[in-house]
Motif scaffolding. Structure first.
Motif, PDB file in Angstrom:
ATOM      1  N   VAL A 346      43.633  38.362  56.860  1.00 49.67           N
ATOM      2  CA  VAL A 346      43.145  39.662  56.404  1.00 49.67           C
ATOM      3  C   VAL A 346      44.099  40.170  55.330  1.00 49.67           C
ATOM      4  CG1 VAL A 346      42.538  42.005  57.057  1.00 49.67           C
ATOM      5  CG2 VAL A 346      42.160  40.134  58.663  1.00 49.67           C
ATOM      6  N   ARG A 347      43.571  40.393  54.133  1.00 52.94           N
ATOM      7  CA  ARG A 347      44.363  40.954  53.039  1.00 52.94           C
ATOM      8  C   ARG A 347      43.934  42.401  52.844  1.00 52.94           C
ATOM      9  NH1 ARG A 347      45.107  36.380  48.245  1.00 52.94           N
ATOM     10  NH2 ARG A 347      46.219  34.854  49.532  1.00 52.94           N
ATOM     11  N   ALA A 348      44.807  43.300  53.247  1.00 54.71           N
ATOM     12  CA  ALA A 348      44.491  44.725  53.187  1.00 54.71           C
ATOM     13  C   ALA A 348      45.030  45.314  51.892  1.00 54.71           C
ATOM     14  CB  ALA A 348      45.089  45.446  54.388  1.00 54.71           C
ATOM     15  N   TYR A 349      44.127  45.818  51.065  1.00 50.32           N
ATOM     16  CA  TYR A 349      44.488  46.555  49.856  1.00 50.32           C
ATOM     17  C   TYR A 349      44.312  48.049  50.133  1.00 50.32           C
ATOM     18  CZ  TYR A 349      44.251  42.097  47.344  1.00 50.32           C
ATOM     19  OH  TYR A 349      44.455  40.806  46.914  1.00 50.32           O
ATOM     20  N   ALA A 350      44.674  48.861  49.180  1.00 49.55           N
ATOM     21  CA  ALA A 350      44.577  50.305  49.381  1.00 49.55           C
ATOM     22  C   ALA A 350      43.136  50.756  49.539  1.00 49.55           C
ATOM     23  CB  ALA A 350      45.223  51.047  48.203  1.00 49.55           C
ATOM     24  N   GLU A 351      42.200  50.089  48.885  1.00 47.57           N
ATOM     25  CA  GLU A 351      40.810  50.552  48.896  1.00 47.57           C
ATOM     26  C   GLU A 351      39.824  49.506  49.371  1.00 47.57           C
ATOM     27  OE1 GLU A 351      40.195  51.757  44.895  1.00 47.57           O
ATOM     28  OE2 GLU A 351      41.283  53.664  45.115  1.00 47.57           O
ATOM     29  N   ARG A 352      40.282  48.299  49.701  1.00 45.65           N
ATOM     30  CA  ARG A 352      39.338  47.272  50.138  1.00 45.65           C
ATOM     31  C   ARG A 352      40.021  46.305  51.097  1.00 45.65           C
ATOM     32  NH1 ARG A 352      41.343  45.222  45.332  1.00 45.65           N
ATOM     33  NH2 ARG A 352      41.661  42.967  45.244  1.00 45.65           N
ATOM     34  N   ILE A 353      39.192  45.516  51.766  1.00 46.28           N
ATOM     35  CA  ILE A 353      39.649  44.492  52.687  1.00 46.28           C
ATOM     36  C   ILE A 353      39.072  43.158  52.236  1.00 46.28           C
ATOM     37  CG2 ILE A 353      39.509  43.619  55.049  1.00 46.28           C
ATOM     38  CD1 ILE A 353      41.338  45.939  54.871  1.00 46.28           C
ATOM     39  N   GLU A 354      39.935  42.151  52.080  1.00 49.99           N
ATOM     40  CA  GLU A 354      39.492  40.797  51.761  1.00 49.99           C
ATOM     41  C   GLU A 354      39.859  39.885  52.925  1.00 49.99           C
ATOM     42  OE1 GLU A 354      40.879  39.254  48.092  1.00 49.99           O
ATOM     43  OE2 GLU A 354      39.783  40.716  46.854  1.00 49.99           O
ATOM     44  N   LEU A 355      38.933  39.000  53.284  1.00 47.44           N
ATOM     45  CA  LEU A 355      39.152  38.062  54.378  1.00 47.44           C
ATOM     46  C   LEU A 355      39.046  36.655  53.827  1.00 47.44           C
ATOM     47  CD1 LEU A 355      36.853  40.429  55.700  1.00 47.44           C
ATOM     48  CD2 LEU A 355      38.344  39.718  57.550  1.00 47.44           C
ATOM     49  N   ARG A 356      40.072  35.834  54.112  1.00 47.55           N
ATOM     50  CA  ARG A 356      40.144  34.467  53.591  1.00 47.55           C
ATOM     51  C   ARG A 356      40.391  33.488  54.722  1.00 47.55           C
ATOM     52  NH1 ARG A 356      41.144  33.627  48.037  1.00 47.55           N
ATOM     53  NH2 ARG A 356      40.957  35.551  46.843  1.00 47.55           N
ATOM     54  N   GLN A 357      39.849  32.297  54.546  1.00 46.25           N
ATOM     55  CA  GLN A 357      40.042  31.208  55.500  1.00 46.25           C
ATOM     56  C   GLN A 357      40.333  29.942  54.716  1.00 46.25           C
ATOM     57  OE1 GLN A 357      36.754  29.394  58.001  1.00 46.25           O
ATOM     58  NE2 GLN A 357      37.821  30.582  59.580  1.00 46.25           N
ATOM     59  N   ASP A 358      41.517  29.364  54.917  1.00 51.04           N
ATOM     60  CA  ASP A 358      41.958  28.181  54.164  1.00 51.04           C
ATOM     61  C   ASP A 358      41.936  28.439  52.659  1.00 51.04           C
ATOM     62  OD1 ASP A 358      42.167  26.863  56.591  1.00 51.04           O
ATOM     63  OD2 ASP A 358      40.117  26.105  56.505  1.00 51.04           O
ATOM     64  N   GLY A 359      42.300  29.681  52.267  1.00 49.47           N
ATOM     65  CA  GLY A 359      42.331  30.046  50.863  1.00 49.47           C
ATOM     66  C   GLY A 359      40.980  30.375  50.268  1.00 49.47           C
ATOM     67  N   ARG A 360      39.905  30.276  51.045  1.00 42.86           N
ATOM     68  CA  ARG A 360      38.553  30.525  50.547  1.00 42.86           C
ATOM     69  C   ARG A 360      38.087  31.894  51.037  1.00 42.86           C
ATOM     70  NH1 ARG A 360      33.700  29.649  53.088  1.00 42.86           N
ATOM     71  NH2 ARG A 360      34.854  28.678  54.805  1.00 42.86           N
ATOM     72  N   PRO A 361      37.551  32.757  50.136  1.00 41.40           N
ATOM     73  CA  PRO A 361      37.086  34.077  50.586  1.00 41.40           C
ATOM     74  C   PRO A 361      35.862  33.951  51.488  1.00 41.40           C
ATOM     75  CG  PRO A 361      36.528  33.725  48.270  1.00 41.40           C
ATOM     76  CD  PRO A 361      37.403  32.575  48.684  1.00 41.40           C
ATOM     77  N   VAL A 362      35.900  34.629  52.625  1.00 42.68           N
ATOM     78  CA  VAL A 362      34.778  34.617  53.572  1.00 42.68           C
ATOM     79  C   VAL A 362      34.267  36.034  53.834  1.00 42.68           C
ATOM     80  CG1 VAL A 362      35.456  32.476  54.699  1.00 42.68           C
ATOM     81  CG2 VAL A 362      36.410  34.646  55.513  1.00 42.68           C
ATOM     82  N   GLY A 363      34.774  37.011  53.123  1.00 40.25           N
ATOM     83  CA  GLY A 363      34.280  38.368  53.293  1.00 40.25           C
ATOM     84  C   GLY A 363      35.077  39.352  52.469  1.00 40.25           C
ATOM     85  N   SER A 364      34.421  40.446  52.067  1.00 38.12           N
ATOM     86  CA  SER A 364      35.080  41.514  51.314  1.00 38.12           C
ATOM     87  C   SER A 364      34.334  42.814  51.605  1.00 38.12           C
ATOM     88  CB  SER A 364      35.079  41.215  49.813  1.00 38.12           C
ATOM     89  OG  SER A 364      35.701  42.266  49.097  1.00 38.12           O
ATOM     90  N   HIS A 365      35.090  43.875  51.912  1.00 40.99           N
ATOM     91  CA  HIS A 365      34.483  45.153  52.287  1.00 40.99           C
ATOM     92  C   HIS A 365      35.320  46.298  51.724  1.00 40.99           C
ATOM     93  CE1 HIS A 365      31.869  43.226  55.342  1.00 40.99           C
ATOM     94  NE2 HIS A 365      32.915  42.462  55.570  1.00 40.99           N
TER      95      HIS A 365
END
Length: 499
Positions: A346-365
């Protein structure tokens, strides 16, 4: 492998102070190849897998121990506890470290207390582009009718006194990164030195004097912007007095009376306008003949040029439930169905959330700061519908799902068909391969023809995906007609009369 502090210093010595590779090698005692690698790659960190990871026991208990030591020092000499008694008290609260670690910490704490000077101050002077100061404050505002305690990030240029403020829901590390990036983008540059207090998002450990063990990600940010961080002495706010005064000024002028806004975006846009208005309308405290804005414009050429946005995220591992959900910060976010069964980052930014698995994006909210809320992306669940088409009607991710106009009309028409769910699932599955615009255009064409069957829509997509190749016949020159043939119907009559 060199640490991020060494890498940051190499970058500053070369890009800010203009030193050659040979000089950097001689001063920092590093190899020429290391310096070349740092300068050519532009990297702020080189990682490797450690076999043994140290786990200091006293770190999580630093605040509690500081409170015990400070309270003990304030007692009369006859009533003070020994370090053994303090160690036993800390053990009763759950501390699992050793007495020697506590004794060494207490010795350093007392040395730091002894070095505190009397309440006398020396006025400071800063050159253009030399330093800025950073701090947080808590303010009360009304956001969409609800009373909210917001965290306000303050940045102050020490030479020109130019200020920048921005409000956030939290004081977490990703908010620190975002505040620095927006401030430096507004200033169109940054200073060579940043002055901070010992906030947990930047400092991991406090040593004697000005020595600090900075957070790894915080050092990477400073290296990116070519900033040399400096932390104040604990409980010595006067060492960054300018930004401390700015906190009071902003609270009095910007947040009094209590602000009423609809969102954080509206609040931050208003705060930025107020910063510019204040700078243009107030004189510089030392050079009264010019305004703060004029001093800021004069300081801009001395700033280190803005290096672009730093990828400021806070990463934590998380597991994926069988309902394709990841829990983070008291909320749940959906991921692609293919990610179930393996951990994600889970990569938490100030305004969004990115989810990665093995370096590949699997979700963004977009990031949610409430509690116990679930944020769905319906397209993450489309592959699951191929096995369970009945979930399309009552599935939680598909409630109030906003689809393009033509696709939504097809969904409404198929709702009354016996196998409408299965047909709609086939259409939605084609979006994963053909794209949403193509599927919506195919639905529009089918509706124009008066049909809404999945077979027709998929047939239209197949025809558009593989258009028929044009047929071109090339006639050799030897077979080309020199004279156009003339029609002679009498020859046909001769054929009819023949036996």
């Amino acid at each position: 492998m060199k640490g991020v502090d060494t890498i940051a210093r190499i970058r500053r010595e070369h890009f800010v102070r203009g030193k050659s590779i040979k000089e950097i090698v001689r001063e920092l005692h590093v190899s020429r190849n290391t310096v070349r690698k740092v300068l050519r790659t532009g990297a702020t960190a080189f990682s490797y897998e450690r076999e043994v990871q140290p786990l200091p026991r006293i770190g999580p208990w630093r605040e509690a121990l500081d409170g015990l030591l400070a309270g003990n020092e304030g007692k009369p000499a006859r009533e003070r506890l020994t370090l053994i008694r303090i160690f036993e008290e800390l053990r009763s609260r759950g501390y699992e470290g050793s007495y020697d670690a506590l004794r060494r910490y207490a010795k350093g704490w007392r040395r730091a207390q002894a070095t505190m000077t009397a309440a006398a101050y020396v006025p400071l002077s800063f050159a253009p582009g030399e330093a800025y100061q950073f701090d947080w404050s808590h303010e009360i505002v009304l956001i969409n009718g609800t009373t909210v305690s917001v965290r306000v990030a303050h940045v102050r240029l020490c030479h020109s006194r130019m200020l920048f403020v921005r409000a956030y829901p939290r004081e977490t590390q990703e908010m620190v990164f975002d505040a620095h990036d927006r401030a430096f983008a507004f200033f169109k540059g940054c200073c060579t030195r940043g002055i901070y207090d010992n906030m947990k998002t930047a400092v991991d450990a406090i040593f004697v004097g000005k020595e600090r063990a900075y957070n790894r990600r915080f050092l990477q940010m400073c290296s990116h912007y070519l900033v040399d961080p400096v932390a104040c002495t604990p409980a010595s706010g006067w060492e960054k007095g300018q930004v401390e005064n700015q906190v009071g000024l902003v609270r009095e002028r910007f947040f009094t009376p209590r602000l009423r806004v609809k969102s954080y975006d509206e609040l931050n846009a208003w705060l930025l306008d107020q910063c510019i208005t204040y700078a243009k309308g107030h004189p510089h405290p030392e050079r009264r003949e010019e305004t703060i804005w004029h001093a800021f414009e004069a300081e801009r050429p001395a700033l280190v040029p803005y290096a672009g946005r730093f990828d400021g995220f806070h990463a934590v591992p998380a597991s994926v439930s069988k309902t394709c959900l990841v829990r983070f910060d008291n909320n749940r976010y959906s991921v692609c169905a293919s990610a179930v069964g393996r951990p994600v980052e889970v990569r938490a930014y100030a305004e969004r959330i990115e989810l990665r698995q093995d370096g590949r994006p699997v979700g963004s909210h977009p990031r949610c700061f409430g509690r116990d809320q679930t944020i769905f992306d319906p397209w993450h669940y489309v592959p699951v519908l191929a096995r369970k088409p009945g979930a399309l009607r009552n599935g939680a991710p598909f409630k109030d799902w906003v689809l393009p106009t033509s696709l939504d009309r097809v969904r409404s028409k198929l709702a009354g068909v016996t196998d409408g769910d299965r047909q709609m699932v086939d259409i939605l599955t084609s979006v994963l391969s053909d794209g949403l615009p193509a599927v919506d255009a195919a639905c529009a064409e089918a509706l124009h023809q008066g049909v809404h069957s999945a077979d027709v829509i998929l047939n239209i997509l197949a025809r558009r995906r593989e258009p028929a190749a044009p047929v071109t016949i090339i006639t050799p020159d030897a077979l080309r007609l020199r004279h156009a043939p003339s029609a002679d119907c009498s020859r046909y009559d001769l054929l009819r009369r023949s036996p």
